[in-house]
Design a protein around this motif. Structure first.
Motif, PDB file in Angstrom:
ATOM      1  N   GLY A  30      -0.388  -1.774  10.650  1.00  0.00           N
ATOM      2  CA  GLY A  30      -0.798  -3.072  10.134  1.00  0.00           C
ATOM      3  C   GLY A  30      -1.181  -3.032   8.671  1.00  0.00           C
ATOM      4  O   GLY A  30      -0.839  -3.943   7.914  1.00  0.00           O
ATOM      5  N   VAL A  31      -1.877  -1.988   8.241  1.00  0.00           N
ATOM      6  CA  VAL A  31      -2.260  -1.933   6.828  1.00  0.00           C
ATOM      7  C   VAL A  31      -1.040  -1.717   5.945  1.00  0.00           C
ATOM      8  O   VAL A  31      -0.951  -2.266   4.840  1.00  0.00           O
ATOM      9  N   VAL A  32      -0.067  -0.946   6.431  1.00  0.00           N
ATOM     10  CA  VAL A  32       1.165  -0.774   5.651  1.00  0.00           C
ATOM     11  C   VAL A  32       1.899  -2.106   5.544  1.00  0.00           C
ATOM     12  O   VAL A  32       2.372  -2.487   4.460  1.00  0.00           O
ATOM     13  N   ALA A  33       1.996  -2.832   6.663  1.00  0.00           N
ATOM     14  CA  ALA A  33       2.639  -4.147   6.630  1.00  0.00           C
ATOM     15  C   ALA A  33       1.946  -5.076   5.648  1.00  0.00           C
ATOM     16  O   ALA A  33       2.588  -5.820   4.892  1.00  0.00           O
ATOM     17  N   ASN A  34       0.637  -5.039   5.631  1.00  0.00           N
ATOM     18  CA  ASN A  34      -0.139  -5.907   4.747  1.00  0.00           C
ATOM     19  C   ASN A  34       0.133  -5.609   3.277  1.00  0.00           C
ATOM     20  O   ASN A  34       0.098  -6.509   2.435  1.00  0.00           O
ATOM     21  N   VAL A  35       0.431  -4.350   2.971  1.00  0.00           N
ATOM     22  CA  VAL A  35       0.646  -3.942   1.584  1.00  0.00           C
ATOM     23  C   VAL A  35       2.089  -4.146   1.130  1.00  0.00           C
ATOM     24  O   VAL A  35       2.346  -4.520  -0.011  1.00  0.00           O
ATOM     25  N   VAL A  36       3.071  -3.909   2.018  1.00  0.00           N
ATOM     26  CA  VAL A  36       4.466  -3.858   1.558  1.00  0.00           C
ATOM     27  C   VAL A  36       5.303  -5.079   1.913  1.00  0.00           C
ATOM     28  O   VAL A  36       6.369  -5.277   1.314  1.00  0.00           O
ATOM     29  N   PHE A  46      -0.545  -8.032  -0.201  1.00  0.00           N
ATOM     30  CA  PHE A  46       0.688  -7.531  -0.820  1.00  0.00           C
ATOM     31  C   PHE A  46       0.410  -6.758  -2.111  1.00  0.00           C
ATOM     32  O   PHE A  46      -0.371  -7.184  -2.948  1.00  0.00           O
ATOM     33  N   ASP A  47       1.050  -5.588  -2.199  1.00  0.00           N
ATOM     34  CA  ASP A  47       0.942  -4.715  -3.365  1.00  0.00           C
ATOM     35  C   ASP A  47      -0.481  -4.169  -3.531  1.00  0.00           C
ATOM     36  O   ASP A  47      -0.929  -3.907  -4.644  1.00  0.00           O
ATOM     37  N   GLY A  48      -1.170  -3.994  -2.401  1.00  0.00           N
ATOM     38  CA  GLY A  48      -2.539  -3.484  -2.463  1.00  0.00           C
ATOM     39  C   GLY A  48      -2.642  -2.023  -2.832  1.00  0.00           C
ATOM     40  O   GLY A  48      -3.723  -1.551  -3.202  1.00  0.00           O
ATOM     41  N   TRP A  68      -1.612   2.397  -2.667  1.00  0.00           N
ATOM     42  CA  TRP A  68      -1.737   3.590  -1.831  1.00  0.00           C
ATOM     43  C   TRP A  68      -3.159   3.773  -1.314  1.00  0.00           C
ATOM     44  O   TRP A  68      -3.366   4.198  -0.176  1.00  0.00           O
ATOM     45  N   LEU A  69      -4.148   3.457  -2.134  1.00  0.00           N
ATOM     46  CA  LEU A  69      -5.541   3.647  -1.709  1.00  0.00           C
ATOM     47  C   LEU A  69      -5.855   2.769  -0.505  1.00  0.00           C
ATOM     48  O   LEU A  69      -6.495   3.225   0.449  1.00  0.00           O
ATOM     49  N   LEU A  70      -5.411   1.518  -0.516  1.00  0.00           N
ATOM     50  CA  LEU A  70      -5.650   0.631   0.616  1.00  0.00           C
ATOM     51  C   LEU A  70      -4.988   1.187   1.874  1.00  0.00           C
ATOM     52  O   LEU A  70      -5.570   1.163   2.964  1.00  0.00           O
ATOM     53  N   ILE A  71      -3.783   1.708   1.730  1.00  0.00           N
ATOM     54  CA  ILE A  71      -3.090   2.288   2.882  1.00  0.00           C
ATOM     55  C   ILE A  71      -3.856   3.496   3.413  1.00  0.00           C
ATOM     56  O   ILE A  71      -4.041   3.653   4.628  1.00  0.00           O
ATOM     57  N   ASN A  72      -4.327   4.361   2.511  1.00  0.00           N
ATOM     58  CA  ASN A  72      -5.096   5.539   2.941  1.00  0.00           C
ATOM     59  C   ASN A  72      -6.357   5.144   3.698  1.00  0.00           C
ATOM     60  O   ASN A  72      -6.664   5.692   4.767  1.00  0.00           O
ATOM     61  N   VAL A  73      -7.088   4.210   3.143  1.00  0.00           N
ATOM     62  CA  VAL A  73      -8.336   3.778   3.780  1.00  0.00           C
ATOM     63  C   VAL A  73      -8.027   3.101   5.119  1.00  0.00           C
ATOM     64  O   VAL A  73      -8.714   3.328   6.125  1.00  0.00           O
ATOM     65  N   GLY A  74      -6.977   2.287   5.141  1.00  0.00           N
ATOM     66  CA  GLY A  74      -6.608   1.610   6.370  1.00  0.00           C
ATOM     67  C   GLY A  74      -6.232   2.572   7.479  1.00  0.00           C
ATOM     68  O   GLY A  74      -6.623   2.392   8.633  1.00  0.00           O
ATOM     69  N   TRP A  75      -5.481   3.630   7.133  1.00  0.00           N
ATOM     70  CA  TRP A  75      -5.108   4.609   8.149  1.00  0.00           C
ATOM     71  C   TRP A  75      -6.327   5.398   8.639  1.00  0.00           C
ATOM     72  O   TRP A  75      -6.444   5.716   9.827  1.00  0.00           O
ATOM     73  N   ALA A  76      -7.246   5.709   7.728  1.00  0.00           N
ATOM     74  CA  ALA A  76      -8.461   6.415   8.146  1.00  0.00           C
ATOM     75  C   ALA A  76      -9.257   5.557   9.125  1.00  0.00           C
ATOM     76  O   ALA A  76      -9.749   6.050  10.151  1.00  0.00           O
ATOM     77  N   LEU A  77      -9.367   4.276   8.833  1.00  0.00           N
ATOM     78  CA  LEU A  77     -10.095   3.380   9.739  1.00  0.00           C
ATOM     79  C   LEU A  77      -9.322   3.159  11.038  1.00  0.00           C
ATOM     80  O   LEU A  77      -9.925   2.924  12.093  1.00  0.00           O
ATOM     81  N   ALA A  78      -7.995   3.240  10.971  1.00  0.00           N
ATOM     82  CA  ALA A  78      -7.191   3.154  12.191  1.00  0.00           C
ATOM     83  C   ALA A  78      -7.492   4.331  13.109  1.00  0.00           C
ATOM     84  O   ALA A  78      -7.592   4.169  14.336  1.00  0.00           O
ATOM     85  N   VAL A  79      -7.627   5.508  12.528  1.00  0.00           N
ATOM     86  CA  VAL A  79      -8.009   6.683  13.319  1.00  0.00           C
ATOM     87  C   VAL A  79      -9.405   6.485  13.901  1.00  0.00           C
ATOM     88  O   VAL A  79      -9.653   6.807  15.071  1.00  0.00           O
ATOM     89  N   PHE A  80     -10.306   5.956  13.097  1.00  0.00           N
ATOM     90  CA  PHE A  80     -11.661   5.652  13.593  1.00  0.00           C
ATOM     91  C   PHE A  80     -11.590   4.755  14.830  1.00  0.00           C
ATOM     92  O   PHE A  80     -12.240   5.017  15.854  1.00  0.00           O
TER      93      PHE A  80
END
Length: 259
Positions: free
Chosen positions: A26-32, A39-41, A43-55
């Motif tokens: 979902g965070v990747v979709a939101n960025v790309v 949109f265009d948020g 790499w940092l947003l994607i990294n944080v989003g994936w970390a929170l996804a793991v959480f």
């Protein structure tokens, strides 16, 4: 083997992995994808989003130890784990249940991402961006070096999982998996891997995380989606499995158990 416990494991891993992929994809979709609020948020947003996804995934899959990843499952076996959770010893059957649930959960999560962003998939012309919501791809395609990157990134993840699991629990009596770390520490580990090692390949570090959504991409009716890049698909499967196994095995030598 306790079949009730095995059923609980299957449900827990399916739900947890679905949550992981729903929030991570979902965070990747939101960025790309076109015309999203994020949109265009970057790499940092994607990294944080994936970390929170793991959480999120770890939080809801505590009952199974929150593997969420075949590389974690294999790494724990290599580390000498004898029982994943009470009533579920390590066996061919239990490993199949863990990995099967992880794959099913990953596909479900990817389908949910598609449903949430359906109109934005329709508005996006870039086929690579659409595929990137579901699966990883290299910045520079070099299969051997891409494999090395995935091995190293997954080694860090699984080595940390085993190490944290032994802190204050030298006999590994708690359920084996990322739940042994707690949701917040494992999220930080994934954030660190993404920030430090994610650039070359997008840090799959999880065969189910990449293969399950890639299958979903292949079968979903995504407008103008293009190829699912099957020629690369083996790298984020083989690399993490090797990295997880190496981390588990080396932990027996490099992480002494304190009595």
């Amino acid at each position: 083997m306790d079949t009730t416990a095995l059923g609980t494991v299957f449900l827990s891993e399916t739900v947890g992995t679905a949550m992981l992929i729903l929030l991570g994809g979902g965070v990747v979709a939101n960025v790309v994808l076109a015309k999203t609020k994020g949109f265009d948020g970057g790499w940092l947003l994607i990294n944080v989003g994936w970390a929170l996804a793991v959480f999120g995934g770890v939080t809801v899959s505590y009952a199974s130890g929150a593997h969420l990843n075949p590389a974690v499952t294999i790494g724990l076996i290599a580390a000498g784990t004898e029982e994943f959770v009470p009533g579920v010893p390590v066996s061919v059957v239990s490993v199949a249940v863990y990995i099967g649930a992880q794959m099913i959960g990953a596909i479900i999560g990817a389908v949910l991402v598609f449903l949430a962003y359906k109109k934005h998939f329709d508005e996006t012309a870039d086929q690579g961006a659409k595929l990137g919501v579901f699966s990883t791809g290299p910045g520079i395609r070099s299969y051997g070096w891409n494999l090395v990157t995935e091995i190293i990134g997954t080694f860090v993840l699984v080595f940390a999982v085993v190490g944290f699991g032994r802190v204050g629990d030298p006999d590994l009596s708690t359920p084996a998996g990322m739940a042994a770390l707690g949701a917040i520490p494992v999220a930080f580990i994934v954030l660190a891997i993404g920030a430090s090692l994610g650039g070359p390949t997008g840090y799959a570090i999880n065969p189910a995380r990449d293969l399950g959504p890639r299958i979903a991409h292949a079968i979903l009716p995504i407008r103008g989606k293009g190829t699912s890049d099957w020629s690369y698909s083996w790298v984020p499967v083989v690399g993490p499995l090797i990295g997880g196994a190496l981390a588990g095995w080396s932990s027996t030598l490099l992480l002494p158990i304190m009595l």
